[in-house]
Design a protein around this motif. Structure first.
Motif, PDB file in Angstrom:
ATOM      1  N   PRO A   1       0.799  -1.231   0.000  1.00 55.71           N
ATOM      2  CA  PRO A   1       0.000   0.000   0.000  1.00 55.71           C
ATOM      3  C   PRO A   1       0.828   1.275   0.000  1.00 55.71           C
ATOM      4  CG  PRO A   1      -0.124  -1.124   2.127  1.00 55.71           C
ATOM      5  CD  PRO A   1       0.516  -2.082   1.172  1.00 55.71           C
ATOM      6  N   HIS A   2       2.052   1.216   0.561  1.00 55.90           N
ATOM      7  CA  HIS A   2       2.920   2.398   0.554  1.00 55.90           C
ATOM      8  C   HIS A   2       3.310   2.796  -0.860  1.00 55.90           C
ATOM      9  CE1 HIS A   2       5.597  -1.036   0.235  1.00 55.90           C
ATOM     10  NE2 HIS A   2       6.532  -0.223  -0.224  1.00 55.90           N
ATOM     11  N   ALA A   3       3.261   1.847  -1.799  1.00 49.18           N
ATOM     12  CA  ALA A   3       3.596   2.098  -3.199  1.00 49.18           C
ATOM     13  C   ALA A   3       2.373   1.922  -4.092  1.00 49.18           C
ATOM     14  CB  ALA A   3       4.706   1.152  -3.647  1.00 49.18           C
ATOM     15  N   LEU A   4       1.192   2.088  -3.531  1.00 42.59           N
ATOM     16  CA  LEU A   4      -0.059   1.888  -4.250  1.00 42.59           C
ATOM     17  C   LEU A   4      -0.079   0.530  -4.960  1.00 42.59           C
ATOM     18  CD1 LEU A   4      -1.225   5.305  -5.731  1.00 42.59           C
ATOM     19  CD2 LEU A   4      -2.616   3.636  -4.514  1.00 42.59           C
ATOM     20  N   ASN A   5       0.518  -0.456  -4.246  1.00 44.94           N
ATOM     21  CA  ASN A   5       0.516  -1.851  -4.688  1.00 44.94           C
ATOM     22  C   ASN A   5       1.192  -2.055  -6.046  1.00 44.94           C
ATOM     23  OD1 ASN A   5      -0.976  -2.574  -2.349  1.00 44.94           O
ATOM     24  ND2 ASN A   5      -2.860  -1.929  -3.354  1.00 44.94           N
ATOM     25  N   ALA A   6       2.186  -1.217  -6.347  1.00 40.77           N
ATOM     26  CA  ALA A   6       2.927  -1.359  -7.600  1.00 40.77           C
ATOM     27  C   ALA A   6       3.562  -2.736  -7.687  1.00 40.77           C
ATOM     28  CB  ALA A   6       4.002  -0.271  -7.699  1.00 40.77           C
ATOM     29  N   LEU A   7       3.496  -3.327  -8.867  1.00 38.96           N
ATOM     30  CA  LEU A   7       3.965  -4.689  -9.083  1.00 38.96           C
ATOM     31  C   LEU A   7       5.472  -4.746  -9.275  1.00 38.96           C
ATOM     32  CD1 LEU A   7       1.357  -6.005 -11.667  1.00 38.96           C
ATOM     33  CD2 LEU A   7       1.624  -6.834  -9.330  1.00 38.96           C
ATOM     34  N   ASP A   8       6.102  -5.736  -8.663  1.00 41.69           N
ATOM     35  CA  ASP A   8       7.489  -6.049  -8.980  1.00 41.69           C
ATOM     36  C   ASP A   8       7.580  -7.535  -9.326  1.00 41.69           C
ATOM     37  OD1 ASP A   8       7.473  -7.443  -6.564  1.00 41.69           O
ATOM     38  OD2 ASP A   8       8.651  -5.941  -5.494  1.00 41.69           O
ATOM     39  N   HIS A   9       8.782  -7.990  -9.607  1.00 48.62           N
ATOM     40  CA  HIS A   9       8.946  -9.360 -10.107  1.00 48.62           C
ATOM     41  C   HIS A   9       8.538 -10.395  -9.058  1.00 48.62           C
ATOM     42  CE1 HIS A   9      11.483 -11.639 -13.317  1.00 48.62           C
ATOM     43  NE2 HIS A   9      10.341 -12.236 -13.087  1.00 48.62           N
ATOM     44  N   THR A  10       8.858 -10.134  -7.797  1.00 51.36           N
ATOM     45  CA  THR A  10       8.473 -11.063  -6.736  1.00 51.36           C
ATOM     46  C   THR A  10       6.962 -11.244  -6.682  1.00 51.36           C
ATOM     47  OG1 THR A  10      10.418 -10.521  -5.409  1.00 51.36           O
ATOM     48  CG2 THR A  10       8.547 -11.484  -4.252  1.00 51.36           C
ATOM     49  N   MET A  11       6.231 -10.141  -6.808  1.00 51.94           N
ATOM     50  CA  MET A  11       4.775 -10.209  -6.759  1.00 51.94           C
ATOM     51  C   MET A  11       4.214 -10.997  -7.943  1.00 51.94           C
ATOM     52  SD  MET A  11       4.149  -6.261  -5.593  1.00 51.94           S
ATOM     53  CE  MET A  11       2.368  -6.339  -5.408  1.00 51.94           C
ATOM     54  N   VAL A  12       4.770 -10.773  -9.110  1.00 51.79           N
ATOM     55  CA  VAL A  12       4.310 -11.495 -10.298  1.00 51.79           C
ATOM     56  C   VAL A  12       4.498 -12.993 -10.107  1.00 51.79           C
ATOM     57  CG1 VAL A  12       4.870 -11.944 -12.719  1.00 51.79           C
ATOM     58  CG2 VAL A  12       4.580  -9.590 -11.914  1.00 51.79           C
ATOM     59  N   ARG A  13       5.645 -13.387  -9.590  1.00 55.71           N
ATOM     60  CA  ARG A  13       5.899 -14.814  -9.365  1.00 55.71           C
ATOM     61  C   ARG A  13       4.938 -15.397  -8.331  1.00 55.71           C
ATOM     62  NH1 ARG A  13      11.744 -13.199  -9.092  1.00 55.71           N
ATOM     63  NH2 ARG A  13      12.708 -13.699 -11.094  1.00 55.71           N
ATOM     64  N   ARG A  14       4.647 -14.658  -7.275  1.00 60.11           N
ATOM     65  CA  ARG A  14       3.748 -15.163  -6.234  1.00 60.11           C
ATOM     66  C   ARG A  14       2.320 -15.314  -6.768  1.00 60.11           C
ATOM     67  NH1 ARG A  14       5.061 -15.530  -1.023  1.00 60.11           N
ATOM     68  NH2 ARG A  14       3.013 -14.904  -0.275  1.00 60.11           N
ATOM     69  N   ILE A  15       1.882 -14.372  -7.582  1.00 62.80           N
ATOM     70  CA  ILE A  15       0.547 -14.478  -8.166  1.00 62.80           C
ATOM     71  C   ILE A  15       0.469 -15.693  -9.079  1.00 62.80           C
ATOM     72  CG2 ILE A  15      -1.128 -13.373  -9.695  1.00 62.80           C
ATOM     73  CD1 ILE A  15       0.065 -10.657  -8.711  1.00 62.80           C
ATOM     74  N   ALA A  16       1.487 -15.871  -9.926  1.00 58.36           N
ATOM     75  CA  ALA A  16       1.487 -16.997 -10.852  1.00 58.36           C
ATOM     76  C   ALA A  16       1.474 -18.328 -10.101  1.00 58.36           C
ATOM     77  CB  ALA A  16       2.709 -16.913 -11.767  1.00 58.36           C
ATOM     78  N   ALA A  17       2.262 -18.427  -9.028  1.00 55.99           N
ATOM     79  CA  ALA A  17       2.296 -19.665  -8.248  1.00 55.99           C
ATOM     80  C   ALA A  17       0.946 -19.944  -7.595  1.00 55.99           C
ATOM     81  CB  ALA A  17       3.403 -19.588  -7.194  1.00 55.99           C
ATOM     82  N   ALA A  18       0.297 -18.884  -7.095  1.00 55.97           N
ATOM     83  CA  ALA A  18      -1.020 -19.060  -6.473  1.00 55.97           C
ATOM     84  C   ALA A  18      -2.043 -19.552  -7.492  1.00 55.97           C
ATOM     85  CB  ALA A  18      -1.483 -17.742  -5.851  1.00 55.97           C
ATOM     86  N   LEU A  19      -2.015 -18.990  -8.692  1.00 57.80           N
ATOM     87  CA  LEU A  19      -2.947 -19.445  -9.725  1.00 57.80           C
ATOM     88  C   LEU A  19      -2.707 -20.909 -10.057  1.00 57.80           C
ATOM     89  CD1 LEU A  19      -3.020 -16.371 -12.146  1.00 57.80           C
ATOM     90  CD2 LEU A  19      -4.700 -17.000 -10.406  1.00 57.80           C
ATOM     91  N   ASP A  20      -1.453 -21.315 -10.106  1.00 55.70           N
ATOM     92  CA  ASP A  20      -1.157 -22.731 -10.356  1.00 55.70           C
ATOM     93  C   ASP A  20      -1.749 -23.615  -9.254  1.00 55.70           C
ATOM     94  OD1 ASP A  20       0.222 -22.085 -12.643  1.00 55.70           O
ATOM     95  OD2 ASP A  20       2.210 -22.217 -11.720  1.00 55.70           O
ATOM     96  N   ASP A  21      -1.550 -23.199  -7.991  1.00 57.96           N
ATOM     97  CA  ASP A  21      -2.058 -23.999  -6.868  1.00 57.96           C
ATOM     98  C   ASP A  21      -3.576 -24.081  -6.886  1.00 57.96           C
ATOM     99  OD1 ASP A  21       0.518 -24.416  -5.993  1.00 57.96           O
ATOM    100  OD2 ASP A  21       0.460 -22.839  -4.463  1.00 57.96           O
TER     101      ASP A  21
END
Length: 361
Positions: free
Chosen positions: A24-44
């Protein structure tokens, strides 16, 4: 400030897998770590039969996501020539297509600010919810970049020339305008949004929408269609600006002023990308094109300069190079669309291969 393990919050709640961007401090700006975590969650969750719906939202109450972490891209280009940015985009764009093709229902809560990369993780979903607080935008030309994350796919398919207007100016679309342009599907008042999100744990999405969706308040773009369609149908950015200035409409003149403040190179490449996107058949083909364009932008001066002016020094006075539309050559525009050889994203080729295998099987 969340640590890196908490940059995306994940949990299941009844039938819903909940994914919350948590910077929230960065208005939820995406970085590479976040992209990987989202992709892994979708797989699960794809493998979990108990999960039927994935709900994507943002922490902090100000918006879903303000875009990619452009400061990181600036620093990467300055220090490393852009290798990390290319790797980030490769995974981010694959995630955008993953969301579009996901076999379970993806519901995006597009409340508040939804820009750039935030559009990529929401507007390709199945059910896209906006509120009266929504501001949906692809503002890349203002930082010397070009709409990506499937933005040229979405905007090239908006009615008339509305998408061209939004892509070139970077202006935000409110709820009604996002619905009109095909960036969203339903309006839920912000006060009802928590209850709607909770309902997805047990009720199906159709029932939750029936109980919580509402008529959308009036927007702005529908009333401007005549001059937008007439002006932005021109074949060049120079002609678009001229038509806007000569239209006699105050809003059109304001749009012309906005365009003249944007990166001339980014404007010309964006117009070319949109026109090409209209002729491409699939999201994958457009994403492959966007990857070429994004990688090419790393080799020009305007992206680093645009981020410097907006984020680093915050002087809001970018020194674009070239500084004028007439100085941007056709060859410079064409450079952004050159094939990348072995470095291509390859999404369209992968989809063709998969489709062929399914046909044979």
């Amino acid at each position: 400030m969340p640590d890196r393990d908490d940059c995306v919050l994940l949990h299941t709640d009844g039938r819903a897998g909940r994914l919350t961007l948590n910077r929230p401090h960065a208005l939820n700006a995406l970085d590479h770590t976040m992209v990987r975590r989202i992709a892994a969650a979708l797989d699960d969750w794809e493998r979990d039969p108990a999960v039927t719906t994935v709900v994507i939202g943002g922490a902090g109450g100000r918006g879903l996501c303000a875009g990619g972490d452009i400061r990181a891209i600036h620093d990467d280009v300055r220090a490393g020539g852009g290798a990390a940015s290319r790797a980030f985009w490769r995974d981010e764009y694959r995630l955008n297509v993953r969301i579009a093709r996901y076999p379970k229902t993806c519901v995006a809560l597009m409340d508040g600010i939804v820009m750039g990369g935030g559009v990529g993780v929401s507007a390709h979903g199945d059910v896209r919810i906006v509120t009266e607080r929504s501001r949906v935008a692809m503002p890349e030309t203002g930082i010397g970049f070009v709409p990506d994350v499937g933005g040229t796919f979405l905007l090239s398919r908006a009615p008339g020339e509305l998408g061209t207007h939004l892509a070139l100016t970077g202006d935000p679309a409110g709820a009604a305008d996002a619905l009109l342009c095909g960036l969203a599907d339903h309006f839920v008042p912000a006060a009802r949004l928590p209850e709607f999100a909770t309902a997805l744990s047990g009720a199906d999405v159709t029932e939750a929408l029936r109980r919580h969706a509402a008529p959308v308040p009036d927007g702005e773009l529908a009333g401007h269609r005549s001059w937008i369609d007439a002006c932005y149908a021109a074949d060049s950015v120079e002609e678009i600006v001229a038509r806007l200035e000569d239209s006699g409409e105050q809003a059109a003149k304001q749009a012309a002023g906005t365009l003249l403040s944007r990166s001339p190179t980014a404007l010309k490449v964006t117009l070319a990308a949109l026109r090409r996107a209209r002729t491409l058949g699939s999201l994958e083909e457009v994403m492959d094109q966007e990857y070429r364009v994004s990688c090419a932008a790393l080799g020009g001066p305007d992206l680093v300069e645009g981020v410097r002016a907006r984020i680093i020094d915050k002087d809001r006075n970018p020194r674009w190079s070239p500084a004028l539309l007439r100085e941007v050559s056709d060859a410079e525009v064409a450079r952004h669309f050159l094939p990348l050889g072995n470095e291509e994203l390859g999404l369209a080729a992968g989809r063709t291969s998969t489709s062929s295998q399914q046909t044979i099987g």
